[in-house]
Scaffold this active site. Sequence first.
Site, PDB file in Angstrom:
ATOM      1  N   ARG A  78      21.816  74.791  26.214  1.00  0.00           N
ATOM      2  CA  ARG A  78      22.136  75.835  25.691  1.00  0.00           C
ATOM      3  C   ARG A  78      24.028  75.634  26.575  1.00  0.00           C
ATOM      4  NH1 ARG A  78      21.147  80.016  26.751  1.00  0.00           N
ATOM      5  NH2 ARG A  78      19.280  79.596  28.215  1.00  0.00           N
ATOM      6  N   TYR A 206      21.404  70.164  20.659  1.00  0.00           N
ATOM      7  CA  TYR A 206      19.770  70.166  21.071  1.00  0.00           C
ATOM      8  C   TYR A 206      19.636  71.363  21.632  1.00  0.00           C
ATOM      9  CZ  TYR A 206      16.652  70.324  25.062  1.00  0.00           C
ATOM     10  OH  TYR A 206      15.936  70.278  26.079  1.00  0.00           O
ATOM     11  N   LYS A 215      17.402  81.076  18.546  1.00  0.00           N
ATOM     12  CA  LYS A 215      18.783  81.811  19.879  1.00  0.00           C
ATOM     13  C   LYS A 215      19.800  82.281  18.255  1.00  0.00           C
ATOM     14  CE  LYS A 215      16.600  80.949  23.323  1.00  0.00           C
ATOM     15  NZ  LYS A 215      15.368  81.368  23.939  1.00  0.00           N
ATOM     16  N   HIS A 235      14.360  88.427  23.609  1.00  0.00           N
ATOM     17  CA  HIS A 235      13.723  87.483  24.206  1.00  0.00           C
ATOM     18  C   HIS A 235      12.614  88.135  24.777  1.00  0.00           C
ATOM     19  CE1 HIS A 235      14.877  84.390  27.552  1.00  0.00           C
ATOM     20  NE2 HIS A 235      14.391  83.302  25.715  1.00  0.00           N
ATOM     21  N   SER A 257      15.262  82.743  29.909  1.00  0.00           N
ATOM     22  CA  SER A 257      14.784  80.973  30.195  1.00  0.00           C
ATOM     23  C   SER A 257      14.760  80.665  31.206  1.00  0.00           C
ATOM     24  CB  SER A 257      15.960  80.389  29.481  1.00  0.00           C
ATOM     25  OG  SER A 257      16.918  81.645  28.610  1.00  0.00           O
ATOM     26  N   ALA A 258      13.116  79.368  31.128  1.00  0.00           N
ATOM     27  CA  ALA A 258      12.761  79.089  31.982  1.00  0.00           C
ATOM     28  C   ALA A 258      12.293  79.715  33.393  1.00  0.00           C
ATOM     29  CB  ALA A 258      13.634  77.602  32.471  1.00  0.00           C
ATOM     30  N   CYS A 259      11.626  80.707  32.895  1.00  0.00           N
ATOM     31  CA  CYS A 259      10.961  81.846  34.010  1.00  0.00           C
ATOM     32  C   CYS A 259       9.609  82.024  33.477  1.00  0.00           C
ATOM     33  CB  CYS A 259      12.061  82.708  34.228  1.00  0.00           C
ATOM     34  SG  CYS A 259      13.566  82.374  34.671  1.00  0.00           S
ATOM     35  N   GLY A 260       9.109  81.476  32.649  1.00  0.00           N
ATOM     36  CA  GLY A 260       7.656  82.390  32.548  1.00  0.00           C
ATOM     37  C   GLY A 260       6.964  82.739  31.266  1.00  0.00           C
ATOM     38  N   LYS A 261       7.760  82.654  30.431  1.00  0.00           N
ATOM     39  CA  LYS A 261       7.136  83.328  29.065  1.00  0.00           C
ATOM     40  C   LYS A 261       6.531  82.861  28.404  1.00  0.00           C
ATOM     41  CE  LYS A 261      11.049  84.201  27.210  1.00  0.00           C
ATOM     42  NZ  LYS A 261      11.631  83.343  28.270  1.00  0.00           N
ATOM     43  N   ASN A 263       4.400  80.401  30.296  1.00  0.00           N
ATOM     44  CA  ASN A 263       3.110  80.112  30.796  1.00  0.00           C
ATOM     45  C   ASN A 263       2.116  81.362  30.616  1.00  0.00           C
ATOM     46  OD1 ASN A 263       2.948  77.340  32.448  1.00  0.00           O
ATOM     47  ND2 ASN A 263       4.875  78.346  32.087  1.00  0.00           N
ATOM     48  N   ASP A 284       9.089  83.894  22.697  1.00  0.00           N
ATOM     49  CA  ASP A 284      10.125  83.694  23.535  1.00  0.00           C
ATOM     50  C   ASP A 284      11.280  84.836  22.555  1.00  0.00           C
ATOM     51  OD1 ASP A 284      11.975  82.040  24.559  1.00  0.00           O
ATOM     52  OD2 ASP A 284      12.821  81.453  22.418  1.00  0.00           O
ATOM     53  N   SER A 375      13.087  69.085  29.594  1.00  0.00           N
ATOM     54  CA  SER A 375      13.203  68.458  28.917  1.00  0.00           C
ATOM     55  C   SER A 375      11.354  69.998  28.170  1.00  0.00           C
ATOM     56  CB  SER A 375      11.823  67.281  29.173  1.00  0.00           C
ATOM     57  OG  SER A 375      11.286  67.346  30.517  1.00  0.00           O
ATOM     58  N   ARG A 376      11.085  69.443  26.231  1.00  0.00           N
ATOM     59  CA  ARG A 376      11.026  70.453  25.800  1.00  0.00           C
ATOM     60  C   ARG A 376       9.557  69.801  25.178  1.00  0.00           C
ATOM     61  NH1 ARG A 376      12.686  76.482  26.761  1.00  0.00           N
ATOM     62  NH2 ARG A 376      14.191  76.168  28.176  1.00  0.00           N
ATOM     63  N   ASN A 503      -1.442  85.346  37.664  1.00  0.00           N
ATOM     64  CA  ASN A 503      -0.397  86.375  37.085  1.00  0.00           C
ATOM     65  C   ASN A 503      -1.733  87.633  36.266  1.00  0.00           C
ATOM     66  OD1 ASN A 503       1.397  85.255  38.054  1.00  0.00           O
ATOM     67  ND2 ASN A 503       1.940  84.597  36.723  1.00  0.00           N
TER      68      ASN A 503
HETATM   69  P1  GTP Z   1      12.508  79.213  27.986  1.00  0.00           P
HETATM   70  O1  GTP Z   1      11.982  78.738  26.347  1.00  0.00           O
HETATM   71  O2  GTP Z   1      13.646  78.843  28.172  1.00  0.00           O
HETATM   72  O3  GTP Z   1      12.865  80.855  27.308  1.00  0.00           O
HETATM   73  O4  GTP Z   1      11.805  79.910  29.026  1.00  0.00           O
HETATM   74  P2  GTP Z   1      10.340  80.453  29.406  1.00  0.00           P
HETATM   75  O5  GTP Z   1      11.082  82.026  29.913  1.00  0.00           O
HETATM   76  O6  GTP Z   1       8.974  80.351  28.552  1.00  0.00           O
HETATM   77  O7  GTP Z   1       9.590  79.916  30.686  1.00  0.00           O
HETATM   78  P3  GTP Z   1       8.126  78.409  30.973  1.00  0.00           P
HETATM   79  O8  GTP Z   1       6.892  79.373  30.967  1.00  0.00           O
HETATM   80  O9  GTP Z   1       8.213  77.194  30.567  1.00  0.00           O
HETATM   81  O10 GTP Z   1       8.143  77.955  32.620  1.00  0.00           O
HETATM   82  C1  GTP Z   1       9.715  78.294  32.786  1.00  0.00           C
HETATM   83  C2  GTP Z   1       9.312  77.525  34.575  1.00  0.00           C
HETATM   84  O11 GTP Z   1       8.600  78.014  35.330  1.00  0.00           O
HETATM   85  C3  GTP Z   1       7.921  76.094  34.359  1.00  0.00           C
HETATM   86  O12 GTP Z   1       8.800  75.125  35.857  1.00  0.00           O
HETATM   87  C4  GTP Z   1       7.148  76.211  35.353  1.00  0.00           C
HETATM   88  O13 GTP Z   1       5.908  75.622  35.917  1.00  0.00           O
HETATM   89  C5  GTP Z   1       7.894  77.914  35.715  1.00  0.00           C
HETATM   90  N1  GTP Z   1       6.294  78.948  35.979  1.00  0.00           N
HETATM   91  C6  GTP Z   1       5.740  79.453  35.170  1.00  0.00           C
HETATM   92  N2  GTP Z   1       4.918  80.741  35.825  1.00  0.00           N
HETATM   93  C7  GTP Z   1       5.445  80.571  36.294  1.00  0.00           C
HETATM   94  C8  GTP Z   1       4.480  80.897  37.443  1.00  0.00           C
HETATM   95  O14 GTP Z   1       3.199  82.074  37.423  1.00  0.00           O
HETATM   96  N3  GTP Z   1       4.673  81.044  39.368  1.00  0.00           N
HETATM   97  C9  GTP Z   1       5.186  79.894  39.304  1.00  0.00           C
HETATM   98  N4  GTP Z   1       5.304  79.592  40.547  1.00  0.00           N
HETATM   99  N5  GTP Z   1       6.260  79.191  38.299  1.00  0.00           N
HETATM  100  C10 GTP Z   1       6.036  79.303  37.358  1.00  0.00           C
HETATM  101  C1  SPV Z   2      16.154  79.417  26.304  1.00  0.00           C
HETATM  102  O1  SPV Z   2      16.847  78.455  27.202  1.00  0.00           O
HETATM  103  O2  SPV Z   2      15.556  80.296  26.396  1.00  0.00           O
HETATM  104  C2  SPV Z   2      14.912  78.539  25.242  1.00  0.00           C
HETATM  105  C3  SPV Z   2      15.375  77.132  25.071  1.00  0.00           C
HETATM  106  O3  SPV Z   2      14.193  79.140  24.746  1.00  0.00           O
HETATM  107  S1  SPV Z   2      16.426  77.084  23.865  1.00  0.00           S
HETATM  108  O4  SPV Z   2      15.481  76.891  22.220  1.00  0.00           O
HETATM  109  O5  SPV Z   2      17.241  75.574  23.640  1.00  0.00           O
HETATM  110  O6  SPV Z   2      17.627  77.798  23.835  1.00  0.00           O
HETATM  111 MN    MN Z   3      13.700  81.554  25.948  1.00  0.00          MN
END
Ligand code: GTP
Ligand code: SPV
Ligand code: MN
Length: 605
Positions: A78, A206, A215, A235, A257-261, A263, A284, A375-376, A503
């Site tokens: 983004r 992208y 978004k 979000h 973003s990329a903080c664990g949702k 997972n 998300d 990468s996604r 968790n």
């Molecule tokens: P967006 O799609 O960008 O909104 O992200 P998201 O919040 O869905 O993030 P996602 O679950 O894809 O996690 C992104 C990163 O966080 C990855 O590299 C995971 O390996 C890491 N991660 C997720 N959960 C945990 C956790 O409980 N502990 C740790 N240490 N890392 C985690």
């Molecule tokens: C984010 O960045 O929070 C995502 C991926 O979920 S994207 O759709 O590219 O914004």
């Molecule tokens: Mn997101």
Amino acid sequence: MPSRQLGEVLVSNKAVLDWVERQRQLCQPDRVFWCDGSEEEKKALTAGAVSRGILIELDQKKWPGCHLHRSHPSDVARAEHLTYICSPTEAEAGPTNNWADPAQMYKRLHAMCDGAMRGRTMYVIPYLMGPLGSPLSRVGIELTDSIYVALSMRIMTRMGSTAYDQLAGLDDFNRGLHCMLDVDPSRRFICHFPQDNTIISVGSAYGGNALLGKKCLALRIASWMARQEGWMAEHMLILGVESPAGERTYVAAAFPSACGKTNFAMLIPPAHFNGWKVWTVGDDIAWMKPGADGRLYAINPENGYFGVVPGTNWKSNPTAMQCMSRDTIFTNVALTPDLDVWWEGKDGPPPSECVDWKGAPWTPASKDKAAHPNSRFAAPMTNNPALSPEVNNIHGVPISAIIFGGRRADTMPLVYQAFNWIHGVYIGATMGSETTAAAAGAVGEVRRDPMAMLPFCGYNMGAYFQHWIAMRQHMQRPPRIFHVNWFRKDGSGKFIWPGFGDNMRVLKWIIDRCNGRAHGDETELGWMPRLEEFDLEGMPDGAAQRLEAAQRIVLSEWRRELDLQDHFFTKLKGDVPKELLLQRELLASRLSMMSQGMPEGDRAV
Ligand code: GTP
Ligand code: SPV
Ligand code: MN
């Protein structure tokens, strides 16, 4: 009725026909292709994309229906600095958004789009965000000259004639125009016109920049609509926890973003939680509205997952591995000579040679990463073995807890609970998190990301906080609010808490609190679990000490935290509701009392 050929017009709604015709005259594509969402259409478009090299077919035995796409190397995340909220006044967009005058921005964008699809096809993508027939669902139409976007939208939204079914004869649809242009960052803009329910995105193909339902509509435009109409667009993931007795409790969680949702939404409980099960409603985005019974109900407007690939493996997230096992589009992962995919953190050793995300030769000796950190995978939610049976419930699911969480190496404990709604709003509003590869720019810098919505709120952040506060009046039984941090590190830079499946232990305390079954100890920050009662069974030796370290309140860290919050509130100028300023004062005074009796250097917060 004469049989319709693929790509032919399939709607008689005059508002749709008129708007598409005007955009066609502007962009001047050679051809207009009206998508219907059928299997036959998917096959034809996929074959076209493969023949033009836009998609690479993977080994179909290992990866049935799966393809790889490589985006332009300047277009991998983004672009927040190129994202605009074009409301009539700058004050409406607020100090956290880029703003441009709508008339001027329309003029500029229309000039860029003028003739921009010559020699190309314009795909007309009708899509529905949310279950068919839900009063919360919304319709959008995206016009794009990217076949990759068309195929991705088919996965991520309920795409096709179903959207026209929801729309009926009305003209109440989001107007989205997406032109790739030359994918040049200097000609890239992602612009939102909330008052017109319109999005224009140029110069990027992208993810969140180009899949306009996600978004742009489901967060930026929807957050603006939600404020007018008395609901919330957030979000947030949505999950359901099922106990061995069959009791289901739903929670929503906002992590940046990329903080664990993804997972967390796909969590598999550790062995000792026999009989417990986590169901995914969404990973998300949550649209939430108070129901007649005074509870907050949530739907997931999406139809698929656009998830982070690196770090995903059969141990960390087997559910995600299953989601991406078929009918998936990978973007920017590495390709092996036998048409398999690879990424950092996949199971097993790296391949001895492969082609990296840019298409260049790669070996384990290469210094760059094989897969891009952002990468996604785009996978249909129906691939998810843990997909909640409630995902198509038009009324949504009742939310018992809202969880906020950032990526913080220090300061923030593993878990605590807000004292009440307004305190919870303050905790969400002051959230901080380290930046990640999901957005272009520096990675690892702590910034304020209120409610994980900093890049996604379609209006003034102060007004957004006020809306959160006001929502309380419409809920007799509001969700309880919590804060978590899976990312606290020890002195040697290692994560203190193992995260992922473990968790569940935190989630269990949260739902027990919601259901009146767990103690909380009152602390300066909020309610915390009693350490001796927290379920650590089955964890390695030393778990109790690690939990204690993860929960520690370190005054010097909180002093800095209060300063950072102050800076953020100052940036928002007079827009911060006084209730939140007061919450900060209360926290400061609680911490200050805590400092009495501490060594000299730790006193006076
Ligand atoms: P967006 O799609 O960008 O909104 O992200 P998201 O919040 O869905 O993030 P996602 O679950 O894809 O996690 C992104 C990163 O966080 C990855 O590299 C995971 O390996 C890491 N991660 C997720 N959960 C945990 C956790 O409980 N502990 C740790 N240490 N890392 C985690
Ligand atoms: C984010 O960045 O929070 C995502 C991926 O979920 S994207 O759709 O590219 O914004
Ligand atoms: Mn997101």
